[in-house]
Motif scaffolding. Structure first.
Motif, PDB file in Angstrom:
ATOM      1  N   ARG A   1      63.096 -47.177 -43.761  1.00 25.19           N
ATOM      2  CA  ARG A   1      61.650 -47.295 -43.943  1.00 25.19           C
ATOM      3  C   ARG A   1      61.066 -48.501 -43.198  1.00 25.19           C
ATOM      4  O   ARG A   1      59.948 -48.452 -42.702  1.00 25.19           O
ATOM      5  CB  ARG A   1      61.334 -47.412 -45.429  1.00 25.19           C
ATOM      6  N   LEU A   2      61.847 -49.604 -43.124  1.00 29.50           N
ATOM      7  CA  LEU A   2      61.298 -50.807 -42.491  1.00 29.50           C
ATOM      8  C   LEU A   2      61.648 -50.911 -41.001  1.00 29.50           C
ATOM      9  O   LEU A   2      60.975 -51.630 -40.254  1.00 29.50           O
ATOM     10  CB  LEU A   2      61.819 -52.057 -43.224  1.00 29.50           C
TER      11      LEU A   2
ATOM     12  N   LYS B   1      59.125 -51.067 -37.906  1.00 29.31           N
ATOM     13  CA  LYS B   1      57.763 -51.332 -38.392  1.00 29.31           C
ATOM     14  C   LYS B   1      57.257 -52.644 -37.787  1.00 29.31           C
ATOM     15  O   LYS B   1      58.001 -53.615 -37.672  1.00 29.31           O
ATOM     16  CB  LYS B   1      57.736 -51.425 -39.932  1.00 29.31           C
ATOM     17  N   ARG B   2      55.987 -52.654 -37.436  1.00 29.33           N
ATOM     18  CA  ARG B   2      55.403 -53.836 -36.790  1.00 29.33           C
ATOM     19  C   ARG B   2      54.773 -54.719 -37.869  1.00 29.33           C
ATOM     20  O   ARG B   2      53.910 -54.269 -38.622  1.00 29.33           O
ATOM     21  CB  ARG B   2      54.400 -53.399 -35.724  1.00 29.33           C
ATOM     22  N   ILE B   3      55.220 -55.979 -37.916  1.00 31.75           N
ATOM     23  CA  ILE B   3      54.834 -56.855 -39.046  1.00 31.75           C
ATOM     24  C   ILE B   3      54.036 -58.049 -38.527  1.00 31.75           C
ATOM     25  O   ILE B   3      54.405 -58.676 -37.533  1.00 31.75           O
ATOM     26  CB  ILE B   3      56.084 -57.380 -39.791  1.00 31.75           C
TER      27      ILE B   3
ATOM     28  N   ALA C   1      62.829 -54.674 -38.219  1.00 35.32           N
ATOM     29  CA  ALA C   1      61.370 -54.655 -38.027  1.00 35.32           C
ATOM     30  C   ALA C   1      61.004 -55.427 -36.756  1.00 35.32           C
ATOM     31  O   ALA C   1      61.785 -56.226 -36.242  1.00 35.32           O
ATOM     32  CB  ALA C   1      60.691 -55.288 -39.236  1.00 35.32           C
TER      33      ALA C   1
ATOM     34  N   ASP D   1      51.874 -52.344 -38.857  1.00 35.95           N
ATOM     35  CA  ASP D   1      52.181 -51.431 -39.963  1.00 35.95           C
ATOM     36  C   ASP D   1      52.088 -52.158 -41.296  1.00 35.95           C
ATOM     37  O   ASP D   1      51.784 -51.564 -42.317  1.00 35.95           O
ATOM     38  CB  ASP D   1      53.603 -50.866 -39.802  1.00 35.95           C
ATOM     39  N   LEU D   2      52.393 -53.458 -41.273  1.00 39.12           N
ATOM     40  CA  LEU D   2      52.360 -54.228 -42.516  1.00 39.12           C
ATOM     41  C   LEU D   2      51.907 -55.655 -42.212  1.00 39.12           C
ATOM     42  O   LEU D   2      52.399 -56.289 -41.279  1.00 39.12           O
ATOM     43  CB  LEU D   2      53.766 -54.257 -43.153  1.00 39.12           C
TER      44      LEU D   2
ATOM     45  N   SER E   1      48.009 -51.855 -44.183  1.00 34.45           N
ATOM     46  CA  SER E   1      48.833 -52.085 -45.381  1.00 34.45           C
ATOM     47  C   SER E   1      49.126 -53.570 -45.489  1.00 34.45           C
ATOM     48  O   SER E   1      49.454 -54.212 -44.484  1.00 34.45           O
ATOM     49  CB  SER E   1      50.173 -51.359 -45.264  1.00 34.45           C
TER      50      SER E   1
ATOM     51  N   CYS F   1      58.595 -52.722 -48.720  1.00 31.21           N
ATOM     52  CA  CYS F   1      58.491 -51.256 -48.591  1.00 31.21           C
ATOM     53  C   CYS F   1      57.339 -50.696 -49.422  1.00 31.21           C
ATOM     54  O   CYS F   1      56.704 -49.726 -49.025  1.00 31.21           O
ATOM     55  CB  CYS F   1      59.774 -50.592 -49.082  1.00 31.21           C
TER      56      CYS F   1
ATOM     57  N   LEU G   1      54.043 -49.831 -47.899  1.00 37.60           N
ATOM     58  CA  LEU G   1      54.157 -48.749 -46.906  1.00 37.60           C
ATOM     59  C   LEU G   1      54.226 -47.399 -47.618  1.00 37.60           C
ATOM     60  O   LEU G   1      53.577 -46.431 -47.213  1.00 37.60           O
ATOM     61  CB  LEU G   1      55.412 -48.954 -46.045  1.00 37.60           C
TER      62      LEU G   1
ATOM     63  N   THR H   1      51.483 -44.293 -47.450  1.00 34.47           N
ATOM     64  CA  THR H   1      51.886 -42.916 -47.103  1.00 34.47           C
ATOM     65  C   THR H   1      51.338 -41.962 -48.145  1.00 34.47           C
ATOM     66  O   THR H   1      50.792 -40.911 -47.829  1.00 34.47           O
ATOM     67  CB  THR H   1      53.433 -42.811 -47.073  1.00 34.47           C
TER      68      THR H   1
END
Ligand code: SF4
Length: 426
Positions: free
Chosen positions: A296-297, A300-302, A324, A371-372, A389, A415, A418, A422
């Motif tokens: 899931r992570l 992902k762009r943080i 990530a 993404d987060l 998010s 998580c 995210l 969703t």
């Protein structure tokens, strides 16, 4: 307020460190009381401040009307501000009443605030005076939790720094001891104590201790290991007492925990085989629990806004253990020495942004569409409303996240938003 950024500098490790100045959005150091009052079980935190200060800690802690809380606010009111009442007399009266009613209090912190600093109320003198009058039953210390030019984790730093001059002295002939510095949840502290014992290190102490009369001794034979990355003043105070720091990354995630323990093991000459045996089960448990979240992570762009000072170790965990991608790692302050091992571990080209210019950073965040986003409470709502998010960074202080057995919980915290998004989109 005008914002400006300094020329980027590339650290030896290939991380690009930028500095930025301007408008900031952070909580003040009073927030630390929320986790510190749970940690030192016979301490009491008396904030000397305004109704705003009282409101802040009550809402941050959730008011426990059914329990005897271990924090309160002595309100500075109009009479005090107008100089009609003598603030010191008022304070002595409030403290006297408190101690009479609560004989369980053994350590009292007078916590300064913006209003007490503005009116220049000298809480260090008040603490000395009250310590004398309440000795030997109660010790009184003071520190500032004021929000002027500080960030919220500095409250813990200031609190621990205030404890250090009062710590017992270790005899010069004492064997070298290990001191773990930084408030950890009791469950985490117990896990670390067991791991150190399995490595053969039995003389391990923790600052803060759980009770006022159990605070650790310190001296020239003390080696200390920081458990939190925001303890600049506490570290300085310990070094003034002769203690020496063991350089290490922070115990977040499986890798961070292993490297942190390894640094202590190396400093104390622990046999590598014994280290391996002691840490293997924990490493395995952590790695299994992280597998669950990697999918899931991963990728992902943080984006980190500067808030807790935990950002650099968290970014290292997310990029190296979760796969990530780090868009920007903001941090309010960057202690180059304390974070040297962490910076080494960040991927080449990571942008670490020290300080804050809120509008510029909001613009960069919106343009990057991460993404987060990890940020303070005040920024989360507007960003969520724009479809991003977010994760409140303060949660990372309220939740036990250090050590092998908490690695999965740490990943889960990132998580959750995210998953929520969703579901909302579905
Ligand atoms: Fe506000 Fe300052 Fe009180 Fe913190 S200490 S609640 S910033 S007035």
């Amino acid at each position: 307020m005008n914002a400006h950024a300094s020329i980027p500098a590339t650290a030896g490790c290939g991380v690009e460190i930028r500095q930025e100045y301007g408008q900031r959005a952070v909580f003040c150091g009073l927030t630390g009381i929320v986790w510190l009052h749970r940690k030192i079980q016979d301490a009491f935190f008396l904030v000397v401040g305004s109704r705003t200060c009282a409101h802040l800690i009550q809402s941050a802690a959730g008011v426990m009307i059914f329990a005897e809380p271990r924090f309160a606010t002595a309100i500075i009111d109009e009479r005090d501000l107008a100089g009609i009442a003598d603030m010191n007399d008022e304070l002595d009266r409030v403290v006297g009443r408190l101690i009479e009613r609560r004989p369980d209090i053994k350590l009292l912190f007078l916590v300064g605030s913006c209003p007490s600093e503005v009116i220049k109320l000298d809480l260090s003198r008040a603490a000395l005076r009250l310590s004398k009058s309440l000795a030997p039953d109660v010790r009184v210390l003071n520190y500032s939790g004021s929000g002027i030019e500080t960030t919220f984790t500095q409250g813990e730093d200031a609190c621990l720094a205030s404890l250090v001059p009062d710590l017992p002295s270790e005899p010069a002939e004492a064997a070298t001891s290990l001191l773990v510095v930084g408030a950890l949840a009791d469950v985490v502290e117990d896990q670390f104590a067991r791991l150190f014992a399995e490595m053969g290190l039995s003389d391990v102490r923790f600052l803060p201790a759980r009770r006022a009369n159990e605070m650790p001794a310190v001296g020239r034979n003390t080696r200390y290991l920081l458990a939190q990355p925001f303890l600049t003043d506490a570290a300085r105070a310990l070094e003034e007492r002769g203690a020496r720091r063991i350089s290490a990354p922070f115990p977040l995630g499986a890798e961070g925990t292993t490297r942190w323990l390894q640094a202590a093991a190396d400093a104390f000459g622990v046999d590598p085989k014994r280290f391996e045996v002691a840490t293997a089960p924990g490493r395995k448990r952590a790695s299994q629990s992280l597998d669950h979240y990697r999918e899931r992570l991963g990728g992902k762009r943080i984006f980190f806004f500067p808030d807790s000072q935990l950002e650099v170790p968290l970014a290292r965990f997310l990029s190296r253990e979760m796969g990530a991608e780090l868009v920007e790692v903001g941090t309010p302050y960057l202690h180059r020495a304390h974070l040297a091992d962490e910076l080494e571990l960040l991927p080449r080209g990571t942008i670490v942004n020290e300080g804050q210019s809120l509008d510029d950073q909001m613009d960069r965040c919106r343009a990057a569409k991460p993404d987060l986003t990890i940020c303070g409470l005040g920024l989360a709502n507007p960003l969520e409303a724009e479809g991003l998010s977010t994760k409140w960074s303060i949660e990372l202080l309220f939740t036990p996240i250090q050590g092998y057995d908490q690695a999965g919980d740490l990943a889960e915290l990132f998580c959750r938003p995210l998953v929520r998004r969703t579901r909302l989109e579905v």
